[in-house]
Design an enzyme around this catalytic site. Sequence first.
Site, short mmCIF file in Angstrom:
data_model
loop_
_atom_site.label_atom_id
_atom_site.label_comp_id
_atom_site.label_asym_id
_atom_site.label_seq_id
_atom_site.Cartn_x
_atom_site.Cartn_y
_atom_site.Cartn_z
CG HIS A 151 -64.77 24.28 34.18
ND1 HIS A 151 -64.32 25.19 35.12
CD2 HIS A 151 -63.67 23.87 33.51
CE1 HIS A 151 -63.00 25.33 35.00
NE2 HIS A 151 -62.59 24.53 34.02
CD GLU A 193 -60.48 21.01 33.24
OE1 GLU A 193 -59.95 21.26 32.15
OE2 GLU A 193 -61.21 21.81 33.85
O1 LIG Z 1 -59.99 24.80 33.31
C1 LIG Z 1 -59.26 24.57 32.36
C2 LIG Z 1 -59.79 24.13 31.06
O2 LIG Z 1 -61.15 23.94 31.16
C3 LIG Z 1 -57.81 24.76 32.45
O3 LIG Z 1 -57.50 26.09 32.45
P1 LIG Z 1 -55.98 26.53 32.56
O4 LIG Z 1 -55.21 25.65 31.60
O5 LIG Z 1 -55.95 27.95 32.18
O6 LIG Z 1 -55.53 26.24 33.97
#
Ligand SMILES: O=C(CO)COP(=O)(O)O
Length: 250
Positions: free
Chosen positions: A99, A169
């Site tokens: 992550h 992400e």
């Molecule tokens: O990092 C995330 C999920 O792993 C996303 O977090 P948010 O939706 O709170 O921005």
Amino acid sequence: MSRFLGVSLKMYLDHRSTLRWIADVAAIADEQSAVADGTVQLAVLPSFVSLQAAARITAGTRLELGAQDLSWADSGAFTGEVSGRDLAALGCRYVEVGHAERRRLFGEDAVIIAGKLAAAQRNGLTPILCVGEEERVDEEEAADFCLDQIAGALGDLDGELPELIIAYEPVWAIGADRPAGADHVRAVCRRLRAELADDHRPQQVRVIYGGSAGPGLLAQLGDAVDGLFLGRFAHDPQQLRQVIIEASAS
Ligand SMILES: O=C(CO)COP(=O)(O)O
């Protein structure tokens, strides 16, 4: 292929609130026919300390369990680490690897992430590999960046991996007011899917989007994604219920 909705609770909720949230969401999962018939898979990733109690609550429900991290080692002198072997024994099916917060705040580099991915594979856990560009760049550059991260993570992989989930992400969209633009997400995810189709080590690859995801987003992304990785906007179980309904419809 079924759609995947994952929720990482990060370190937002304390232990009691986590268990209350899991009980509420497990009940919602059981009432949704798309979750019951497997068209939509739903997983929660609480913090390590809540996993054992979470496993008791989710047993016999359609809500699956995952962890937010794991060690690249399976046992030994690794103070503070948590092994994939224990996570699997506790009932986790998924584990998050790489992550953005682990990369940025805890110094995880490509070598560590590749080691963790291999540990997930060794222990029969499905990795949710998180990738994403750090700054706003165009979709080509973003996809190139993600593909480099994926190549680094899969580099050490020996043999087959039954299932891999790539969570796209963009770092700049995490913790933001709104997700990245739908055109951008669609373009990047399509390219990731296309390039991964030639890698035969993971037998099944799904590409999902995360970063301020919430209700209303899946309709914009259409079939360019296989699901969502949710954070803050799933803290209200009713918001998550709405996302499940949208995933069932699309
Ligand atoms: O990092 C995330 C999920 O792993 C996303 O977090 P948010 O939706 O709170 O921005």
